[in-house]
Scaffold this motif. Structure first.
Motif, PDB file in Angstrom:
ATOM      1  N   PRO A  23       0.809  -1.230   0.000  1.00 16.20           N
ATOM      2  CA  PRO A  23       0.000   0.000   0.000  1.00 16.20           C
ATOM      3  C   PRO A  23       0.836   1.271   0.000  1.00 16.20           C
ATOM      4  CG  PRO A  23      -0.927  -1.601   1.514  1.00 16.20           C
ATOM      5  CD  PRO A  23       0.392  -2.163   1.072  1.00 16.20           C
ATOM      6  N   ASP A  24       2.109   1.175   0.404  1.00 13.99           N
ATOM      7  CA  ASP A  24       3.018   2.328   0.346  1.00 13.99           C
ATOM      8  C   ASP A  24       3.722   2.435  -0.999  1.00 13.99           C
ATOM      9  OD1 ASP A  24       2.413   3.007   2.964  1.00 13.99           O
ATOM     10  OD2 ASP A  24       3.968   1.690   3.770  1.00 13.99           O
ATOM     11  N   LEU A  25       3.302   1.601  -1.967  1.00 14.26           N
ATOM     12  CA  LEU A  25       3.837   1.606  -3.332  1.00 14.26           C
ATOM     13  C   LEU A  25       5.307   1.216  -3.378  1.00 14.26           C
ATOM     14  CD1 LEU A  25       2.070   4.776  -4.785  1.00 14.26           C
ATOM     15  CD2 LEU A  25       1.199   2.447  -4.503  1.00 14.26           C
ATOM     16  N   VAL A  26       5.668   0.233  -2.546  1.00 13.72           N
ATOM     17  CA  VAL A  26       7.012  -0.355  -2.580  1.00 13.72           C
ATOM     18  C   VAL A  26       6.931  -1.672  -3.342  1.00 13.72           C
ATOM     19  CG1 VAL A  26       8.880  -1.340  -1.191  1.00 13.72           C
ATOM     20  CG2 VAL A  26       7.731   0.752  -0.438  1.00 13.72           C
ATOM     21  N   ILE A  27       7.900  -1.915  -4.227  1.00 14.96           N
ATOM     22  CA  ILE A  27       7.903  -3.125  -5.049  1.00 14.96           C
ATOM     23  C   ILE A  27       8.358  -4.305  -4.196  1.00 14.96           C
ATOM     24  CG2 ILE A  27       8.866  -4.229  -7.103  1.00 14.96           C
ATOM     25  CD1 ILE A  27       9.393  -1.385  -8.204  1.00 14.96           C
ATOM     26  N   VAL A  28       7.536  -5.364  -4.128  1.00 16.31           N
ATOM     27  CA  VAL A  28       7.912  -6.561  -3.365  1.00 16.31           C
ATOM     28  C   VAL A  28       8.043  -7.784  -4.258  1.00 16.31           C
ATOM     29  CG1 VAL A  28       6.953  -5.747  -1.181  1.00 16.31           C
ATOM     30  CG2 VAL A  28       5.478  -6.980  -2.775  1.00 16.31           C
ATOM     31  N   ALA A  29       7.571  -7.704  -5.493  1.00 19.98           N
ATOM     32  CA  ALA A  29       7.729  -8.823  -6.419  1.00 19.98           C
ATOM     33  C   ALA A  29       7.607  -8.308  -7.841  1.00 19.98           C
ATOM     34  CB  ALA A  29       6.684  -9.911  -6.160  1.00 19.98           C
ATOM     35  N   ALA A  30       8.358  -8.961  -8.765  1.00 17.20           N
ATOM     36  CA  ALA A  30       8.288  -8.637 -10.192  1.00 17.20           C
ATOM     37  C   ALA A  30       8.456  -9.943 -10.950  1.00 17.20           C
ATOM     38  CB  ALA A  30       9.379  -7.643 -10.574  1.00 17.20           C
ATOM     39  N   GLY A  47      12.100  -4.016  -3.044  1.00 17.28           N
ATOM     40  CA  GLY A  47      12.334  -3.192  -1.852  1.00 17.28           C
ATOM     41  C   GLY A  47      12.411  -1.711  -2.134  1.00 17.28           C
ATOM     42  N   LYS A  48      12.276  -1.297  -3.402  1.00 21.06           N
ATOM     43  CA  LYS A  48      12.360   0.126  -3.749  1.00 21.06           C
ATOM     44  C   LYS A  48      10.966   0.706  -3.983  1.00 21.06           C
ATOM     45  CE  LYS A  48      16.948   0.113  -5.887  1.00 21.06           C
ATOM     46  NZ  LYS A  48      17.716   0.444  -7.111  1.00 21.06           N
ATOM     47  N   ALA A  52      10.724   5.668  -7.300  1.00 16.48           N
ATOM     48  CA  ALA A  52      12.181   5.801  -7.220  1.00 16.48           C
ATOM     49  C   ALA A  52      12.849   4.848  -8.205  1.00 16.48           C
ATOM     50  CB  ALA A  52      12.663   5.519  -5.799  1.00 16.48           C
ATOM     51  N   ALA A  53      12.249   3.667  -8.369  1.00 21.99           N
ATOM     52  CA  ALA A  53      12.794   2.709  -9.329  1.00 21.99           C
ATOM     53  C   ALA A  53      12.551   3.170 -10.761  1.00 21.99           C
ATOM     54  CB  ALA A  53      12.173   1.338  -9.100  1.00 21.99           C
ATOM     55  N   GLU A  96      14.332   4.617 -18.027  1.00 24.18           N
ATOM     56  CA  GLU A  96      15.783   4.755 -18.211  1.00 24.18           C
ATOM     57  C   GLU A  96      16.345   3.531 -18.932  1.00 24.18           C
ATOM     58  OE1 GLU A  96      17.695   7.385 -14.692  1.00 24.18           O
ATOM     59  OE2 GLU A  96      16.745   5.527 -14.017  1.00 24.18           O
ATOM     60  N   ALA A  97      17.240   3.780 -19.858  1.00 25.61           N
ATOM     61  CA  ALA A  97      17.880   2.685 -20.591  1.00 25.61           C
ATOM     62  C   ALA A  97      18.729   1.854 -19.628  1.00 25.61           C
ATOM     63  CB  ALA A  97      18.748   3.246 -21.715  1.00 25.61           C
TER      64      ALA A  97
END
Length: 412
Positions: A23-30, A47-48, A52-53, A96-97
């Motif tokens: 809910p804080d918009l942090v990436i936990v899985a991709a 974790g980012k 920011a990522a 970003e490349a």
């Protein structure tokens, strides 16, 4: 025996590029498809914070279509607020490349954000699923426009579609739809509350009406069945019950008018001091409670005189119900407001109840004991009339008893 499902493996192998966010918009899985399409590794993202990522491209002005970050954030916040899936329109979000920080590649995406509920109904995760459509956009840009004969113009012609403008239009339309949806939900919620309030009012008022009706029926049955009964006593009791019925019905009708006919009675210039004098002259003689006034002249307001008389009458009735020996009525000007105060020397109103006394049907224990048949609507009606003309009505501090203060804008 049921087979055990490895949900992590299923997510990782999914064909749609997807992220899982807190809910804080942090990436936990991709999943693997997402890592491939953005050219990142799991260590680069997990974790980012999402933004920011994937920071927005600072080199593209907002009016050029680079509103992906704003639109994505708005969509995710809507999912958290409404707990509903949100489909985003085609949007530009440059990335970003890989291996070249600060060097952005123009990319286009179609995204769906889906809430995953927790054990208590809260949004525990958000699944961000996306499809890259950059190749489609580039194809549309290279497509030559159709000529007047329906064929194709030369390669040097204007592109058939302005894709950036189309994407911005979709974003604007989506935001308009979001706003319309929010307004519809608010309207529906307010309507639902109004219906529930009216339902409770009708239910509770039916009990108030039943008491005097039952009293009337009992007295009339006694008069018919018992020979030699004192008819004068029966008639006096029946008259009291009829008056109580009339008071309750009048309150209900007044409340209905305030709720549904706010613009029906025209406003006029009203002198508050004259209004008080006129209403006191209508007061029944022989009351045990004395009324003292201090009335400043030429304190003028714009309102319906009939409704202000009803407001003052309700304040007076409330004061008479609780006063021990006297009531005080003051009229003064405190620009930009006209002020009317009604005070009594009764037991007063505790601070905890100073707002509750304006609620529909709320009656304190002392009020129920002094006037068991009251409707509990008098102060509610008074406050709603005050607010109808841009004013306020509240319970103010008082060394003795209760003091109700009405403020209305002074007439210019």
């Amino acid at each position: 025996m049921k087979p055990t499902i490895d949900y992590e493996a299923v997510f990782r192998a999914g064909q749609a590029p997807s992220l899982i966010l807190t809910p804080d918009l942090v990436i936990v899985a991709a999943n693997d498809a997402y890592l491939k399409v953005v050219g990142r590794t799991a260590e680069d993202l997990l974790g980012k914070p999402l933004f920011a990522a994937f920071p927005p491209n600072p080199g593209v002005p907002p009016d050029a279509g680079a509103q992906g970050a704003d639109s994505l954030r708005a969509s995710l916040e809507q999912v958290l607020t409404t707990w509903r899936r949100d489909f985003m329109p085609l949007q530009r979000y440059d990335v970003e490349a890989p291996g070249s920080p600060g060097v952005f590649e123009e990319r286009y995406w179609s995204t769906v954000n889906t809430p995953v509920p927790g054990p208590h109904g809260e949004v525990r995760w958000i699944i961000l699923s996306t499809e890259e459509v950059t190749d489609l956009v580039e194809t549309l840009r290279r497509q030559p426009p159709a000529d007047a004969e329906g064929g194709r113009a030369g390669e040097g012609g204007t592109p058939a579609r302005d894709v950036d403008a189309f994407a911005r239009g979709l974003q604007a339309l989506n935001e308009e739809l979001r706003q319309a949806h929010r307004e519809q939900r608010e309207t529906t919620s307010a309507l639902r509350e109004a219906i529930e309030r009216q339902r409770r009012l009708v239910f509770e008022a039916s009990h108030d009406l039943r008491n005097p009706i039952t009293g009337l029926m009992i007295e009339l049955e006694c008069a018919l069945s018992e020979p030699g009964i004192d008819l004068q006593r029966i008639l006096r009791k029946s008259l009291c019950d009829a008056e109580r019925l009339n008071d309750i019905v009048a309150d209900l009708l007044d409340l209905a008018r305030v709720d549904t006919e706010s613009g029906e009675l025209p406003a006029q210039t009203v002198d508050l001091a004259e209004l008080v004098v006129d209403e006191l002259n209508r007061r029944a003689p022989g009351s045990a409670v004395a009324v003292h006034t201090r009335l400043a002249p030429d304190v003028l307001v714009r309102a319906s005189r009939i409704r202000l008389a009803r407001l003052l009458g309700n304040l007076m009735a409330n004061a008479e119900r609780h006063a021990c020996t006297k009531i005080e009525i003051h009229v003064s000007a405190a620009p930009p407001d006209a002020v009317l105060e009604v005070a009594d020397d009764g037991p007063g109103i505790p601070p905890a109840d100073r707002e509750r006394v304006f609620e529909r049907r709320y009656r304190r224990r002392e009020a129920r004991e002094r006037d068991p048949g009251g409707s509990g609507l008098g102060l509610t009606i008074a406050r709603e009339i005050a607010e109808m003309y841009g004013g306020t009505l509240c319970v103010a501090d008082s060394p003795v008893g209760a003091r109700l203060v009405l403020r209305l804008p002074l007439a210019s």
